[in-house]
Design a protein around this motif. Structure first.
Motif, PDB file in Angstrom:
ATOM      1  N   ALA A 166       0.826  -1.211   0.000  1.00 32.94           N
ATOM      2  CA  ALA A 166       0.000   0.000   0.000  1.00 32.94           C
ATOM      3  C   ALA A 166       0.858   1.259   0.000  1.00 32.94           C
ATOM      4  O   ALA A 166       1.922   1.312   0.606  1.00 32.94           O
ATOM      5  CB  ALA A 166      -0.920  -0.006   1.201  1.00 32.94           C
ATOM      6  N   TYR A 167       0.376   2.287  -0.677  1.00 32.79           N
ATOM      7  CA  TYR A 167       1.010   3.600  -0.707  1.00 32.79           C
ATOM      8  C   TYR A 167       0.752   4.304   0.623  1.00 32.79           C
ATOM      9  O   TYR A 167      -0.052   3.862   1.444  1.00 32.79           O
ATOM     10  CB  TYR A 167       0.409   4.433  -1.839  1.00 32.79           C
ATOM     11  CG  TYR A 167      -1.078   4.645  -1.651  1.00 32.79           C
ATOM     12  CD1 TYR A 167      -1.554   5.714  -0.889  1.00 32.79           C
ATOM     13  CD2 TYR A 167      -2.010   3.760  -2.191  1.00 32.79           C
ATOM     14  CE1 TYR A 167      -2.895   5.899  -0.676  1.00 32.79           C
ATOM     15  CE2 TYR A 167      -3.369   3.940  -1.977  1.00 32.79           C
ATOM     16  CZ  TYR A 167      -3.809   5.004  -1.229  1.00 32.79           C
ATOM     17  OH  TYR A 167      -5.136   5.173  -1.001  1.00 32.79           O
ATOM     18  N   THR A 168       1.393   5.437   0.829  1.00 31.95           N
ATOM     19  CA  THR A 168       1.121   6.278   1.999  1.00 31.95           C
ATOM     20  C   THR A 168       0.859   7.697   1.520  1.00 31.95           C
ATOM     21  O   THR A 168       1.440   8.150   0.530  1.00 31.95           O
ATOM     22  CB  THR A 168       2.299   6.276   2.984  1.00 31.95           C
ATOM     23  OG1 THR A 168       3.483   6.696   2.311  1.00 31.95           O
ATOM     24  CG2 THR A 168       2.503   4.891   3.579  1.00 31.95           C
ATOM     25  N   VAL A 169      -0.020   8.394   2.233  1.00 27.51           N
ATOM     26  CA  VAL A 169      -0.349   9.785   1.917  1.00 27.51           C
ATOM     27  C   VAL A 169       0.307  10.670   2.966  1.00 27.51           C
ATOM     28  O   VAL A 169       0.104  10.481   4.171  1.00 27.51           O
ATOM     29  CB  VAL A 169      -1.870  10.009   1.892  1.00 27.51           C
ATOM     30  CG1 VAL A 169      -2.193  11.475   1.635  1.00 27.51           C
ATOM     31  CG2 VAL A 169      -2.524   9.128   0.844  1.00 27.51           C
ATOM     32  N   ASN A 170       1.081  11.640   2.518  1.00 29.91           N
ATOM     33  CA  ASN A 170       1.803  12.524   3.434  1.00 29.91           C
ATOM     34  C   ASN A 170       1.435  13.984   3.174  1.00 29.91           C
ATOM     35  O   ASN A 170       0.968  14.343   2.081  1.00 29.91           O
ATOM     36  CB  ASN A 170       3.317  12.353   3.256  1.00 29.91           C
ATOM     37  CG  ASN A 170       3.767  10.923   3.505  1.00 29.91           C
ATOM     38  OD1 ASN A 170       3.324  10.286   4.445  1.00 29.91           O
ATOM     39  ND2 ASN A 170       4.656  10.418   2.644  1.00 29.91           N
ATOM     40  N   VAL A 186       1.718  11.540  -2.388  1.00 24.44           N
ATOM     41  CA  VAL A 186       1.527  10.096  -2.310  1.00 24.44           C
ATOM     42  C   VAL A 186       2.892   9.427  -2.448  1.00 24.44           C
ATOM     43  O   VAL A 186       3.599   9.631  -3.453  1.00 24.44           O
ATOM     44  CB  VAL A 186       0.584   9.583  -3.415  1.00 24.44           C
ATOM     45  CG1 VAL A 186       0.455   8.060  -3.330  1.00 24.44           C
ATOM     46  CG2 VAL A 186      -0.781  10.241  -3.296  1.00 24.44           C
ATOM     47  N   GLN A 187       3.265   8.656  -1.445  1.00 23.77           N
ATOM     48  CA  GLN A 187       4.536   7.928  -1.475  1.00 23.77           C
ATOM     49  C   GLN A 187       4.277   6.519  -1.988  1.00 23.77           C
ATOM     50  O   GLN A 187       3.560   5.734  -1.370  1.00 23.77           O
ATOM     51  CB  GLN A 187       5.147   7.869  -0.068  1.00 23.77           C
ATOM     52  CG  GLN A 187       6.428   7.059   0.036  1.00 23.77           C
ATOM     53  CD  GLN A 187       7.599   7.734  -0.635  1.00 23.77           C
ATOM     54  OE1 GLN A 187       7.934   8.874  -0.325  1.00 23.77           O
ATOM     55  NE2 GLN A 187       8.239   7.034  -1.582  1.00 23.77           N
ATOM     56  N   GLU A 188       4.844   6.234  -3.166  1.00 20.24           N
ATOM     57  CA  GLU A 188       4.688   4.896  -3.710  1.00 20.24           C
ATOM     58  C   GLU A 188       5.618   3.929  -2.980  1.00 20.24           C
ATOM     59  O   GLU A 188       6.724   4.314  -2.559  1.00 20.24           O
ATOM     60  CB  GLU A 188       5.011   4.893  -5.204  1.00 20.24           C
ATOM     61  CG  GLU A 188       3.972   5.598  -6.049  1.00 20.24           C
ATOM     62  CD  GLU A 188       2.634   4.893  -6.030  1.00 20.24           C
ATOM     63  OE1 GLU A 188       2.606   3.647  -5.958  1.00 20.24           O
ATOM     64  OE2 GLU A 188       1.603   5.590  -6.065  1.00 20.24           O
ATOM     65  N   PRO A 189       5.174   2.678  -2.805  1.00 20.23           N
ATOM     66  CA  PRO A 189       6.025   1.697  -2.109  1.00 20.23           C
ATOM     67  C   PRO A 189       7.284   1.385  -2.905  1.00 20.23           C
ATOM     68  O   PRO A 189       7.265   1.355  -4.138  1.00 20.23           O
ATOM     69  CB  PRO A 189       5.117   0.479  -1.977  1.00 20.23           C
ATOM     70  CG  PRO A 189       4.124   0.627  -3.079  1.00 20.23           C
ATOM     71  CD  PRO A 189       3.900   2.101  -3.248  1.00 20.23           C
ATOM     72  N   THR A 238       7.404   9.486  -5.743  1.00 23.84           N
ATOM     73  CA  THR A 238       6.306  10.176  -5.059  1.00 23.84           C
ATOM     74  C   THR A 238       5.489  10.947  -6.091  1.00 23.84           C
ATOM     75  O   THR A 238       5.987  11.280  -7.174  1.00 23.84           O
ATOM     76  CB  THR A 238       6.830  11.164  -4.001  1.00 23.84           C
ATOM     77  OG1 THR A 238       7.620  12.171  -4.640  1.00 23.84           O
ATOM     78  CG2 THR A 238       7.654  10.447  -2.952  1.00 23.84           C
ATOM     79  N   TYR A 241      -7.066   5.789  -3.940  1.00 19.01           N
ATOM     80  CA  TYR A 241      -6.976   4.333  -3.867  1.00 19.01           C
ATOM     81  C   TYR A 241      -6.236   3.799  -5.085  1.00 19.01           C
ATOM     82  O   TYR A 241      -5.971   4.531  -6.057  1.00 19.01           O
ATOM     83  CB  TYR A 241      -8.354   3.701  -3.751  1.00 19.01           C
ATOM     84  CG  TYR A 241      -9.317   4.027  -4.866  1.00 19.01           C
ATOM     85  CD1 TYR A 241      -9.430   3.192  -5.981  1.00 19.01           C
ATOM     86  CD2 TYR A 241     -10.115   5.163  -4.804  1.00 19.01           C
ATOM     87  CE1 TYR A 241     -10.320   3.498  -7.009  1.00 19.01           C
ATOM     88  CE2 TYR A 241     -11.007   5.473  -5.820  1.00 19.01           C
ATOM     89  CZ  TYR A 241     -11.102   4.636  -6.914  1.00 19.01           C
ATOM     90  OH  TYR A 241     -11.975   4.944  -7.931  1.00 19.01           O
ATOM     91  N   TYR A 299      -8.005   5.895   1.023  1.00 23.29           N
ATOM     92  CA  TYR A 299      -7.745   7.017   1.927  1.00 23.29           C
ATOM     93  C   TYR A 299      -8.799   8.078   1.615  1.00 23.29           C
ATOM     94  O   TYR A 299      -8.943   8.499   0.456  1.00 23.29           O
ATOM     95  CB  TYR A 299      -6.344   7.571   1.684  1.00 23.29           C
ATOM     96  CG  TYR A 299      -6.040   8.828   2.467  1.00 23.29           C
ATOM     97  CD1 TYR A 299      -5.390   8.763   3.690  1.00 23.29           C
ATOM     98  CD2 TYR A 299      -6.408  10.085   1.966  1.00 23.29           C
ATOM     99  CE1 TYR A 299      -5.107   9.921   4.407  1.00 23.29           C
ATOM    100  CE2 TYR A 299      -6.134  11.240   2.679  1.00 23.29           C
ATOM    101  CZ  TYR A 299      -5.486  11.156   3.898  1.00 23.29           C
ATOM    102  OH  TYR A 299      -5.217  12.296   4.614  1.00 23.29           O
TER     103      TYR A 299
END
Length: 378
Positions: free
Chosen positions: A25-29, A52-55, A112, A136, A149
């Motif tokens: 899953a990605y993360t939103v910062n 959005v930080q890509e894995p 990102t 998503y 998210y």
């Protein structure tokens, strides 16, 4: 046995080669939303920015999908690879799909997506939460991956606020009417009046708030409605307690007569007194039941029992008065004539007292004259 084991290892290796790695899953910062708090009204401009930080460690990346319910959205996003930006992309659609192809780099690269979004709050038919941003991933088959998210905001329908205030004021007005009615009946309405004053202040506060503070206004109105309901309850309780006090009055009156009868040997054991006492006890039991209903909060039943108590207590008092009149008739023959007999009795007593006074005066004069004559004769 060894051949079977080698075959299993070979099959496993082939599966790993054929099936792509499962996306992490990605993360939103750095999510920033302006306005940052409070409810919004239709037409308000909203600005959003995030990353959005890509894995990392991926050989295949899913599509990144972003959605907003804002009207006239203006998207802009830049893909950064190891801090180096690519050309910016823009979109005016509610949904933006960033292809996984554009996000796929070496597993050691840092990828990102920097996103900005601007739009206006949509019109709503009723106050409700609307999606500001939803992010998503979807796989190659178009299936959503993991939980989206989501950021939402409460969008206000201005007419809902007006309606809520009008409803609260209507309930407050009804409470005031009920208080005035009970006050006219001599009921203590001070507790209910205090609740009325509090609710009135809460509604006034809600009316003074701007639409951006709709949530606060709604909380004030909800509290005011609860306060009004509590005022009605306290008023209902005071009414029930007043009815009980009214029912107690004839019981107190009959208690005085019962004590009078029981203090006289000629009436203490009279069957008529027993009837009066029985009726009085029934009235007291109804009062007790009414008080229990007040304690449990069943004020309608409390009033019903209080009414029964008053009826029974009044019957007991009337029977006691009838008994008293019958007893007094044996002492005063004229008592049976009612008010007329009482009048005659009082008149006769007055005449008797007057005659005695005249006789005493005459006797006094005679004695005085005799003494005066004796004094003259020396």
């Amino acid at each position: 046995m060894m051949k079977a084991l080698k075959r299993l290892i070979l099959i496993t290796a082939l599966i790993l080669i054929i099936v792509p790695a499962v996306s992490v899953a990605y993360t939103v910062n750095s999510m920033a939303i302006n306005p940052s708090s409070g409810a919004l009204t239709p037409g308000t401009t909203v600005d959003i920015s995030f990353t959005v930080q890509e894995p990392s460690g991926q050989t295949t990346t899913n599509d990144l999908v972003m959605y907003t319910a804002l009207k006239s959205p203006q998207w802009s996003y830049i893909i950064n690879v190891n801090g180096n930006p690519t050309s910016p992309a823009t979109s005016g659609s509610p949904t933006v799909d960033v292809s996984g192809f554009l996000l796929t780099y070496k597993s050691t690269d840092d990828v990102t997506v920097a996103v900005t979004l601007s739009g206006t709050v949509p019109t709503v038919t009723q106050t409700s939460n609307q999606t500001l941003i939803q992010i998503y991933e979807v796989d190659s088959n178009g299936n959503q991956v993991a939980t989206p998210y989501t950021q939402t905001v409460l969008v206000v329908n201005p007419s809902d606020v007006t309606t809520a205030i009008a409803n609260a004021n209507s309930q407050l007005s009804q409470l005031k009417t009920d208080i005035d009615e009970k006050t006219a009946l001599g009921i203590d309405t001070s507790a209910a009046q205090a609740q009325y004053n509090t609710a009135q202040s809460q509604i006034s506060q809600a009316q003074s708030l701007p639409s951006t503070q709709y949530s606060d206004a709604l909380n004030d109105l909800t509290t005011a409605t609860s306060t009004i309901a509590n005022g009605e309850t306290l008023l209902d309780k005071a009414w029930a307690e007043s009815e009980i006090a009214t029912a107690q009055a004839p019981v107190n009156n009959v208690d005085t007569l019962i004590a009078y009868f029981q203090g006289n040997s000629s009436t203490a054991n009279d069957p008529r007194l027993a009837t009066v006492i029985t009726e009085r006890e029934i009235a007291v039991s109804y009062i007790s039941a009414a008080s229990d209903f007040v304690t449990s909060g069943n004020y309608a039943s409390a009033r019903s029992k209080a009414e029964q108590a008053y009826t029974e207590g009044n019957q007991s008092y009337n029977d006691a008065l009838t008994f008293q009149a019958a007893v007094e008739a044996t002492w005063n023959p004229l008592a049976g004539l009612g008010s007329v007999g009482s009048l005659f009795s009082s008149s006769v007593l007055f005449i008797i007292v007057g005659v005695i006074a005249v006789v005493l005066i005459i006797v006094g004069i005679i004695i005085y004259r005799k003494r005066s004559r004796w004094d003259e004769l020396g």
